[in-house]
Design an enzyme around this catalytic site. Structure first.
Site, PDB file in Angstrom:
ATOM      1  N   HIS A 100       0.833  -1.201   0.000  1.00 39.64           N
ATOM      2  CA  HIS A 100       0.000   0.000   0.000  1.00 39.64           C
ATOM      3  C   HIS A 100       0.867   1.250   0.000  1.00 39.64           C
ATOM      4  O   HIS A 100       2.075   1.181   0.217  1.00 39.64           O
ATOM      5  CB  HIS A 100      -0.924   0.027   1.225  1.00 39.64           C
ATOM      6  CG  HIS A 100      -2.116  -0.858   1.101  1.00 39.64           C
ATOM      7  ND1 HIS A 100      -2.078  -2.199   1.401  1.00 39.64           N
ATOM      8  CD2 HIS A 100      -3.397  -0.599   0.698  1.00 39.64           C
ATOM      9  CE1 HIS A 100      -3.284  -2.729   1.189  1.00 39.64           C
ATOM     10  NE2 HIS A 100      -4.096  -1.785   0.766  1.00 39.64           N
ATOM     11  N   LYS A 146      -0.583   4.811   4.576  1.00 33.68           N
ATOM     12  CA  LYS A 146      -1.432   3.856   5.298  1.00 33.68           C
ATOM     13  C   LYS A 146      -0.869   3.630   6.699  1.00 33.68           C
ATOM     14  O   LYS A 146       0.333   3.407   6.872  1.00 33.68           O
ATOM     15  CB  LYS A 146      -1.541   2.537   4.532  1.00 33.68           C
ATOM     16  CG  LYS A 146      -2.563   1.570   5.149  1.00 33.68           C
ATOM     17  CD  LYS A 146      -2.912   0.451   4.197  1.00 33.68           C
ATOM     18  CE  LYS A 146      -3.917  -0.520   4.809  1.00 33.68           C
ATOM     19  NZ  LYS A 146      -5.195   0.152   5.157  1.00 33.68           N
TER      20      LYS A 146
END
Length: 270
Positions: free
Chosen positions: A158, A162
């Site tokens: 990600h 995040k």
């Protein structure tokens, strides 16, 4: 005579996901943006939530939860666990239904969500993508067929912003595999390896996390046997997939009785 549009409020409306949700709602003929919420420290407070699109919605972004929820049928929330729980408590009081895309809840927080769902409809999923939820079904089938002789590893990647790891989607994939194998993920998951770890325990499910750049979300479940490997992957190239899945969830939830639902209910995959 056409049905009334689903009136949707968006939490975290000035964030990356919030803006994607606002754009999706404004472009959906059967949905109506009814409110836009953000935290008290947001510089976007008082501005039009559609301004980033060069449009006017006639609304202003507010930190006043009750004001932002006025007239809403459904709140879509992709914020942080503590914020989502605070929003949900008021939604349960007001009878506003909630689509939860937030991840990182602990067991106690999940229990609180279940308690609120007795008073209003709640659709909660670690990933709103239709494709990811189809993959979860494929993983169940694969894990049952590959229960012996295959090591299972889950790799996810990600963007740099995040804040939780592994991702909620990776954990959902692990749960799907563990359940299919009759294992408890809490006791068989391995979240990190360093130093002399010894040989791999075949009963474990490993997780590897990558964070960097602007990766939207990549997930791969690797079944590694002797002489062959099977990889089941999902790669998201745009947050639009999560926004469209969220609207499907909101449309579904608008007609449901109080209770806790997931994407299997939304997509009819039960």
């Amino acid at each position: 005579m056409s049905a009334s549009p689903v009136k949707i409020a968006i939490a975290g409306s000035s964030g990356r996901m919030g803006r994607m949700l606002i754009e999706a709602v404004l472009n959906a003929p059967d949905c109506q943006l009814s409110g836009a919420l953000d935290q008290p420290s947001s510089p976007a407070l008082g501005s039009d939530p559609a301004a980033f699109l060069g449009k006017s919605s006639g609304l202003t972004i507010t930190a006043d939860l009750r004001q932002g929820l006025a007239g809403a049928d459904v709140l879509i929330d992709f914020t942080r666990p503590e914020g989502t729980l605070a929003h949900l408590a008021v939604c349960a009081e007001l009878g506003v239904k909630v689509v939860i895309g937030t991840t990182g809840f602990d067991a106690q927080q999940k229990a609180q969500i279940g308690s609120h769902a007795a008073r209003t409809g709640v659709m909660m999923a670690p990933n709103m993508s239709v494709g990811v939820n189809v993959v979860l079904g494929l993983l169940d089938r694969a894990a049952r067929a590959l229960s012996e002789g295959f090591d299972i590893e889950i790799i996810e990647a990600h963007h740099r912003h995040k804040v939780d790891a592994p991702s909620g989607t990776a954990l959902a994939m692990g749960e799907a595999v563990a359940q299919a194998l009759g294992r408890d993920l809490k006791t068989c998951a391995v979240y990190g390896r360093e130093g002399v770890t010894g040989e791999r325990d075949p009963s474990t499910i490993g997780f590897a996390t990558v964070r960097g750049g602007d990766i939207i979300g990549d997930h791969t479940v690797l079944f590694a046997g002797i002489g062959e490997r099977i990889e089941i992957s999902h790669k998201a190239s745009s947050r639009a997939t999560f926004a469209q899945g969220s609207l499907r969830a909101a449309r579904f939830l608008a007609t449901q009785a109080p209770g806790l639902y997931d994407m299997n209910d939304v997509l009819g995959l039960r």
